[in-house]
Design a protein around this motif. Structure first.
Motif, PDB file in Angstrom:
ATOM      1  N   THR A 108       0.800  -1.211   0.051  1.00  0.00           N
ATOM      2  CA  THR A 108       0.221  -0.013  -0.080  1.00  0.00           C
ATOM      3  C   THR A 108       0.812   1.045  -0.208  1.00  0.00           C
ATOM      4  N   LYS A 109       0.502   2.237  -0.905  1.00  0.00           N
ATOM      5  CA  LYS A 109       0.913   3.443  -0.683  1.00  0.00           C
ATOM      6  C   LYS A 109       0.034   4.634  -1.211  1.00  0.00           C
ATOM      7  N   THR A 110      -0.619   5.121  -0.055  1.00  0.00           N
ATOM      8  CA  THR A 110      -1.766   5.767  -0.474  1.00  0.00           C
ATOM      9  C   THR A 110      -1.885   7.178   0.560  1.00  0.00           C
ATOM     10  N   VAL A 111      -2.752   7.878   0.578  1.00  0.00           N
ATOM     11  CA  VAL A 111      -2.993   9.209   1.444  1.00  0.00           C
ATOM     12  C   VAL A 111      -4.135   9.116   2.238  1.00  0.00           C
ATOM     13  N   MET A 112      -3.872   9.443   3.391  1.00  0.00           N
ATOM     14  CA  MET A 112      -5.229   9.369   4.533  1.00  0.00           C
ATOM     15  C   MET A 112      -5.163  10.461   5.386  1.00  0.00           C
ATOM     16  N   MET A 113      -6.183  10.613   6.544  1.00  0.00           N
ATOM     17  CA  MET A 113      -5.877  11.634   7.527  1.00  0.00           C
ATOM     18  C   MET A 113      -5.623  10.724   8.785  1.00  0.00           C
ATOM     19  N   LEU A 115      -6.104   9.825  12.180  1.00  0.00           N
ATOM     20  CA  LEU A 115      -7.160   9.895  13.232  1.00  0.00           C
ATOM     21  C   LEU A 115      -6.726   9.633  14.617  1.00  0.00           C
ATOM     22  N   ASP A 116      -7.132   9.863  15.592  1.00  0.00           N
ATOM     23  CA  ASP A 116      -6.980   9.484  17.014  1.00  0.00           C
ATOM     24  C   ASP A 116      -5.334   9.557  17.396  1.00  0.00           C
ATOM     25  N   GLU A 126      -5.585  16.604  13.211  1.00  0.00           N
ATOM     26  CA  GLU A 126      -6.232  15.492  12.258  1.00  0.00           C
ATOM     27  C   GLU A 126      -6.525  15.942  10.946  1.00  0.00           C
ATOM     28  N   ASN A 127      -6.634  17.183  10.546  1.00  0.00           N
ATOM     29  CA  ASN A 127      -6.889  17.536   9.284  1.00  0.00           C
ATOM     30  C   ASN A 127      -5.646  17.789   8.241  1.00  0.00           C
ATOM     31  N   HIS A 129      -3.229  15.884   5.914  1.00  0.00           N
ATOM     32  CA  HIS A 129      -2.842  14.621   5.168  1.00  0.00           C
ATOM     33  C   HIS A 129      -1.420  13.935   5.479  1.00  0.00           C
ATOM     34  N   TYR A 132       0.535   7.048   3.973  1.00  0.00           N
ATOM     35  CA  TYR A 132       0.187   5.775   4.456  1.00  0.00           C
ATOM     36  C   TYR A 132       1.064   4.549   3.506  1.00  0.00           C
ATOM     37  N   ILE A 153       2.350  14.617   4.740  1.00  0.00           N
ATOM     38  CA  ILE A 153       2.804  14.838   3.256  1.00  0.00           C
ATOM     39  C   ILE A 153       3.690  15.951   3.441  1.00  0.00           C
ATOM     40  N   LEU A 160       5.211  10.136  -2.711  1.00  0.00           N
ATOM     41  CA  LEU A 160       4.291   9.300  -3.367  1.00  0.00           C
ATOM     42  C   LEU A 160       4.654   8.945  -4.980  1.00  0.00           C
TER      43      LEU A 160
ATOM     44  N   HIS B  19      -8.466  12.897   2.493  1.00  0.00           N
ATOM     45  CA  HIS B  19      -8.405  11.694   1.823  1.00  0.00           C
ATOM     46  C   HIS B  19      -8.395  10.546   2.718  1.00  0.00           C
ATOM     47  N   ILE B  20      -9.186   9.330   2.398  1.00  0.00           N
ATOM     48  CA  ILE B  20      -9.294   8.156   3.190  1.00  0.00           C
ATOM     49  C   ILE B  20      -9.185   7.088   2.362  1.00  0.00           C
ATOM     50  N   ALA B  35     -13.292  16.350  12.067  1.00  0.00           N
ATOM     51  CA  ALA B  35     -11.802  17.176  12.028  1.00  0.00           C
ATOM     52  C   ALA B  35     -11.701  18.309  11.258  1.00  0.00           C
ATOM     53  N   SER B  36     -11.912  17.705   9.829  1.00  0.00           N
ATOM     54  CA  SER B  36     -11.680  18.482   8.524  1.00  0.00           C
ATOM     55  C   SER B  36     -12.723  19.683   8.428  1.00  0.00           C
ATOM     56  N   GLU B  54      -5.436   1.050  -2.401  1.00  0.00           N
ATOM     57  CA  GLU B  54      -3.881   0.978  -1.884  1.00  0.00           C
ATOM     58  C   GLU B  54      -2.884   1.713  -2.841  1.00  0.00           C
ATOM     59  N   TYR B  56      -3.258   4.568  -4.490  1.00  0.00           N
ATOM     60  CA  TYR B  56      -3.698   5.914  -4.398  1.00  0.00           C
ATOM     61  C   TYR B  56      -4.271   6.114  -5.853  1.00  0.00           C
TER      62      TYR B  56
END
Lengths: 245, 171
Positions: A108-113, A115-116, A126-127, A129, A132, A153, A160, B19-20, B35-36, B54, B56
């Motif tokens: 996996t190589k992607t983007v997320m936020m 959390l927690d 948390e906002n 990027h 991951y 990021i 990326l 993004h998620i 949050a956003s 996975e 992107y």
């Protein structure tokens, strides 16, 4: 006693000052957690310009000797190891014995936020990027290690685009993004596999594995977080230390 | 004329939007949205979260409306709603709309409620093409793909409307 800076030497003034101040920390003249003199005081002590003092302090912050606290001043880092024998280690792509038998696959190589807990561990909102990355490390045919990496990021957006098959994240950060890694905090614990990781390992959910969490710093900034899960098999997590000569 | 404007002129950076990955649960999406969009002092309209795989690649989008629809209790009898406007005394148990079942539904993966990304534009496409797709397909944002493979941004109705309406009211 104040060690004097030599103006005859070709070495830059700030590097000389850096070495002098570093010695003060290593000799515990400046004790962990204490506030160091102000820039102005240091200028007077060493008869150098404010820019020289600032550059020397900046380098000490980058190397993890000092930390800056907004509005309070600059302090000797409590986490700095001030006593005991100093050993060094080499950062390897994977911390196992038999490392040459390991092959990696970037799952996996992607983007997320974040959390927690991730947001807290990376010390970002948390906002913001994050990239991951999930890498599966195979010894023979089985997944022996799963590495999850979380990188804000803004630290290295080029990640990326980079091929992670042939180079490590640290190599890319240092060589492509100019980030100098100054310290790594390592935390070991037992982890019970969640459903997703269990599937990747081909193990039952809640199966215990060793989790090594690495918080990777450049100065005071956490530049990325590594979560390395090692299952029980013939290989072990392995980190070699060598006496600093 | 509006045809002279191309998508590249109006597209927004991807990182304007959260993004998620597709395996996030609806509950996690709710946390991202809070949050956003809510706790953050700055967000970009419309309120939309981009869902990736996975590698992107963009899989779809999810809005607060999609989330609320996704966690609506199946016990809620929506057929009674047809009587609300005509029969004043019809009792609708609005509290059952988002009840205990919604907490369970919030554990579903976001991929089950997202709007799949099926339509794209190229940065060199005319704005009118983006306008046509967005109005006819009711899309919150329209992804922009360069060379048929690289996602480079999104367009939204705000800029499309601005450009086309300028042409219409121009004297």
């Amino acid at each position: 006693m104040v060690e004097l800076i030599s103006r005859d030497e070709h070495e830059k003034l700030y590097l000389q000052l850096y070495e002098i101040l570093k010695k003060k920390i290593e000799n515990q003249e400046w004790k962990a957690g204490t506030q160091i003199p102000t820039e102005e005081q240091l200028c007077n002590m060493f008869k150098v310009s404010r820019a020289t003092v600032r550059n020397a302090i900046l380098e000490l912050v980058r190397q993890g000797y000092l930390i800056r606290q907004q509005g309070k001043g600059t302090f000797v880092n409590k986490d700095y190891i001030e006593s005991g024998i100093i050993f060094t280690t080499i950062l390897k792509p994977i911390f196992v014995n038999n490392e040459t038998n390991y092959k990696k696959s970037v799952a996996t190589k992607t983007v997320m936020m974040p959390l927690d807990i991730l947001s807290n561990e990376l010390n970002i909102p948390e906002n913001r990027h994050i990239i991951y990355i999930k890498i599966l490390w195979f010894n023979e045919k089985n997944v022996s290690v799963i590495q999850e990496s979380f990188i804000p990021i803004n630290i290295c957006p080029q990640l990326l685009e980079e091929d992670l098959g042939a180079q490590s994240i640290i190599d890319i950060l240092e060589k492509k993004c100019g980030i100098k890694i100054t310290k790594i905090h390592n935390y070991f614990e037992i982890n019970l596999l969640n459903k997703e990781l269990a599937l990747s390992f081909n193990l039952p959910e809640n199966h215990p594995v060793i989790l090594l969490t690495q918080k990777v710093f450049s100065g005071d900034t956490v530049v990325f977080l590594n979560k390395i899960y090692k299952r029980d098999d013939k290989d072990k997590l392995f980190i070699a230390f060598q006496r600093k000569l | 004329m509006a045809e002279r404007k191309i998508v590249r002129d109006i597209m927004l950076e991807l990182f304007e939007y959260p993004h998620i990955p597709y395996w996030f649960s609806i509950e996690q999406v709710i946390k991202v949205m809070k949050a956003s969009f809510i706790q953050s002092q700055k967000h970009t309209d419309p309120l939309v979260v981009l869902v990736f795989d996975e590698k992107y690649n963009l899989l779809g989008t999810v809005t607060p409306k999609d989330v609320l629809k996704g966690i609506t209790s199946s016990n809620f009898n929506s057929s009674v709603l047809s009587h609300v406007t005509v029969e004043e005394k019809t009792e609708v148990d609005w509290n059952s709309l988002f009840g205990e079942e919604s907490k369970n539904l919030a554990q579903k993966p976001v991929s089950e409620i997202m709007l799949p990304a099926k339509h794209f534009v190229d940065p060199l496409d005319p704005v009118t093409k983006a306008a046509y797709l967005m109005t006819n397909l009711d899309l919150p944002v329209l992804p922009v793909i360069e060379d048929k493979k690289k996602l480079v941004g999104v367009v939204r109705m705000f800029e499309i409307f601005d450009i086309i309406s300028d042409e219409i009211i121009k004297k």
